[in-house]
Design an enzyme around this catalytic site. Structure first.
Site, PDB file in Angstrom:
ATOM      1  N   ASP A 164       0.685  -1.089   0.112  1.00 40.23           N
ATOM      2  CA  ASP A 164      -0.031   0.235  -0.171  1.00 40.23           C
ATOM      3  C   ASP A 164       0.983   1.208  -0.054  1.00 40.23           C
ATOM      4  O   ASP A 164       1.414   1.666   0.285  1.00 40.23           O
ATOM      5  CB  ASP A 164      -1.176  -0.047   1.648  1.00 40.23           C
ATOM      6  CG  ASP A 164      -1.649   1.144   0.954  1.00 40.23           C
ATOM      7  OD1 ASP A 164      -2.268   1.797  -0.543  1.00 40.23           O
ATOM      8  OD2 ASP A 164      -2.384   0.815   2.182  1.00 40.23           O
ATOM      9  N   ARG A 202       0.749   8.038  -2.505  1.00 37.13           N
ATOM     10  CA  ARG A 202       0.569   8.549  -1.379  1.00 37.13           C
ATOM     11  C   ARG A 202       1.948   9.294  -2.014  1.00 37.13           C
ATOM     12  O   ARG A 202       2.817  10.527  -2.403  1.00 37.13           O
ATOM     13  CB  ARG A 202       0.710   8.340   0.045  1.00 37.13           C
ATOM     14  CG  ARG A 202      -0.906   8.890  -0.099  1.00 37.13           C
ATOM     15  CD  ARG A 202      -0.771   7.701   1.699  1.00 37.13           C
ATOM     16  NE  ARG A 202      -1.108   6.443   1.252  1.00 37.13           N
ATOM     17  CZ  ARG A 202      -2.013   5.334   1.756  1.00 37.13           C
ATOM     18  NH1 ARG A 202      -1.395   5.840   3.444  1.00 37.13           N
ATOM     19  NH2 ARG A 202      -2.046   4.944   1.722  1.00 37.13           N
ATOM     20  N   TRP A 203       3.292   7.951  -2.355  1.00 33.94           N
ATOM     21  CA  TRP A 203       4.300   8.009  -2.701  1.00 33.94           C
ATOM     22  C   TRP A 203       3.976   9.162  -3.593  1.00 33.94           C
ATOM     23  O   TRP A 203       5.220   9.836  -3.796  1.00 33.94           O
ATOM     24  CB  TRP A 203       5.136   6.817  -2.825  1.00 33.94           C
ATOM     25  CG  TRP A 203       6.120   6.674  -3.280  1.00 33.94           C
ATOM     26  CD1 TRP A 203       7.305   6.905  -2.704  1.00 33.94           C
ATOM     27  CD2 TRP A 203       6.704   6.954  -4.832  1.00 33.94           C
ATOM     28  NE1 TRP A 203       8.829   6.698  -3.197  1.00 33.94           N
ATOM     29  CE2 TRP A 203       8.708   6.899  -4.265  1.00 33.94           C
ATOM     30  CE3 TRP A 203       6.664   7.509  -6.153  1.00 33.94           C
ATOM     31  CZ2 TRP A 203       9.086   7.085  -5.341  1.00 33.94           C
ATOM     32  CZ3 TRP A 203       7.147   7.556  -7.025  1.00 33.94           C
ATOM     33  CH2 TRP A 203       8.949   7.276  -6.767  1.00 33.94           C
ATOM     34  N   ASN A 232     -10.475  -3.026  -6.577  1.00 31.87           N
ATOM     35  CA  ASN A 232      -9.746  -2.043  -7.676  1.00 31.87           C
ATOM     36  C   ASN A 232     -10.315  -1.135  -8.857  1.00 31.87           C
ATOM     37  O   ASN A 232      -9.533  -0.734  -9.843  1.00 31.87           O
ATOM     38  CB  ASN A 232      -8.384  -2.592  -7.651  1.00 31.87           C
ATOM     39  CG  ASN A 232      -7.632  -2.651  -6.183  1.00 31.87           C
ATOM     40  OD1 ASN A 232      -6.721  -2.991  -6.028  1.00 31.87           O
ATOM     41  ND2 ASN A 232      -8.089  -1.334  -5.704  1.00 31.87           N
TER      42      ASN A 232
HETATM   43  C1  FPP Z   1      -1.819   0.546  -3.047  1.00 32.74           C
HETATM   44  O1  FPP Z   1      -1.373   1.334  -3.308  1.00 32.74           O
HETATM   45  C2  FPP Z   1      -1.037  -0.552  -4.198  1.00 32.74           C
HETATM   46  C3  FPP Z   1      -2.358  -1.328  -5.197  1.00 32.74           C
HETATM   47  C4  FPP Z   1      -3.339  -0.957  -5.012  1.00 32.74           C
HETATM   48  C5  FPP Z   1      -1.646  -1.399  -6.502  1.00 32.74           C
HETATM   49  C6  FPP Z   1      -0.483  -2.832  -6.346  1.00 32.74           C
HETATM   50  C7  FPP Z   1       0.342  -2.889  -7.836  1.00 32.74           C
HETATM   51  C8  FPP Z   1       1.530  -2.850  -7.929  1.00 32.74           C
HETATM   52  C9  FPP Z   1       3.202  -2.494  -6.792  1.00 32.74           C
HETATM   53  C10 FPP Z   1       1.711  -2.951  -9.071  1.00 32.74           C
HETATM   54  C11 FPP Z   1       1.064  -3.732 -10.307  1.00 32.74           C
HETATM   55  C12 FPP Z   1       2.205  -5.064  -8.710  1.00 32.74           C
HETATM   56  C13 FPP Z   1       2.828  -6.427  -9.389  1.00 32.74           C
HETATM   57  C14 FPP Z   1       2.684  -7.891  -8.670  1.00 32.74           C
HETATM   58  C15 FPP Z   1       3.173  -5.980 -11.015  1.00 32.74           C
HETATM   59  P1  FPP Z   1      -2.143   3.075  -3.734  1.00 32.74           P
HETATM   60  O2  FPP Z   1      -2.738   3.349  -4.622  1.00 32.74           O
HETATM   61  O3  FPP Z   1      -4.064   2.239  -2.882  1.00 32.74           O
HETATM   62  O4  FPP Z   1      -2.086   3.836  -2.083  1.00 32.74           O
HETATM   63  P2  FPP Z   1      -2.438   5.110  -1.594  1.00 32.74           P
HETATM   64  O5  FPP Z   1      -3.257   4.335  -0.888  1.00 32.74           O
HETATM   65  O6  FPP Z   1      -1.426   5.903  -0.959  1.00 32.74           O
HETATM   66  O7  FPP Z   1      -3.286   5.771  -2.784  1.00 32.74           O
END
Ligand code: FPP
Length: 246
Positions: free
Chosen positions: A18, A22-23, A66
């Protein structure tokens, strides 16, 4: 890592990756750039896990919820998945890593399904290390799917209603051939399970770290394992029972 004995390496680590958004936001970048960096963390962490002797890693790469994100982000994530599978195939073969998925993968774009099948097929005989990607995954749909499959098995006589037990039912979950996670890590400071492996994590130790997923590296993984090593896993028993090995 502990003062009382050798460090235990968890057999299975599950990770809620997660904080990509934000990053990116902190740097004034588009969200997809955060996911792109997240893919690099996937590579770093899977390599580190292999070096540490961890046999199973499950990554929550795309949840059933998602799909509700902006269409551009969803298609960006699918593109990254496709890119990741193409790029890592040779590494998986060299490092003898088996790829598995959990989730309703039949709803993923056809091209991604093709790549998944190609990597799964090419790595299916490896037994030492397994990377599990949770894709279009949610615990509640998993239970609904398992209940349907279990009911069908009762109906056609492969299962007997009177023999119902967790042991029998769990064979119908997506995770039937995967041991339960020993350690669950969630990055970015959120303290939730978000519909991820709810039943399988019944006895998992949990580590929540404020580090955002794109910044999560080998040292963070080692720190989580060190934390895990300080825990006493009792499975409902007393400390004395655990110590006496009963
Ligand atoms: C959460 O960060 C992350 C996700 C919804 C997706 C995770 C996907 C990856 C790391 C890339 C694809 C993976 C592979 C295995 C190729 P967020 O977007 O919810 O972060 P936030 O809460 O800061 O908005």
């Amino acid at each position: 890592m502990t003062s009382s004995g050798p460090a235990k390496v968890p057999q299975h680590i599950a990770i809620i990756m997660d904080g990509n958004g934000r990053w990116a936001k902190q740097r004034g970048l588009p969200r997809l750039e955060g996911h792109r960096r997240g893919v690099e963390s996937v590579r770093t962490v899977t390599n580190a896990a292999r070096e540490l002797g961890i046999r199973y890693i499950t990554l929550y790469a795309f949840s059933a919820e998602n799909w509700n994100r902006p269409a551009e982000e969803v298609s960006g994530l699918m593109g990254l998945l496709d890119f990741f599978l193409k790029r890592e195939l040779n590494t998986f073969i060299k490092d003898r890593v088996r790829l598995l998925t959990i989730g309703r993968t039949s709803a993923l774009p056809a091209g991604v399904q093709r790549e998944l099948n190609r990597v799964i097929e090419a790595t299916k005989d490896f037994t030492d290390r397994t990377l599990v990607l949770a894709l279009n995954y949610g615990s509640r749909t998993e239970v609904a799917d398992a209940a349907q499959a279990y009911a069908a098995a009762v109906q056609d006589g492969r299962e007997k209603l009177e023999d119902s037990s967790w042991d029998r039912f769990s064979r119908y979950l997506y995770t039937a051939e995967i041991p339960e996670p020993d350690l669950l890590i969630r990055t970015s400071g959120e303290l939730r399970m978000s519909n991820f492996l709810l039943l399988q994590c019944a006895y998992a130790e949990m580590v929540f770290t404020p580090v955002l997923w794109p910044d999560f590296g080998k040292a963070d993984l080692a720190a989580a394992i060190e934390d895990y090593n300080k825990r006493e896993r009792r499975y409902g028993l007393t400390t004395e029972q655990i110590k006496s090995g009963s």
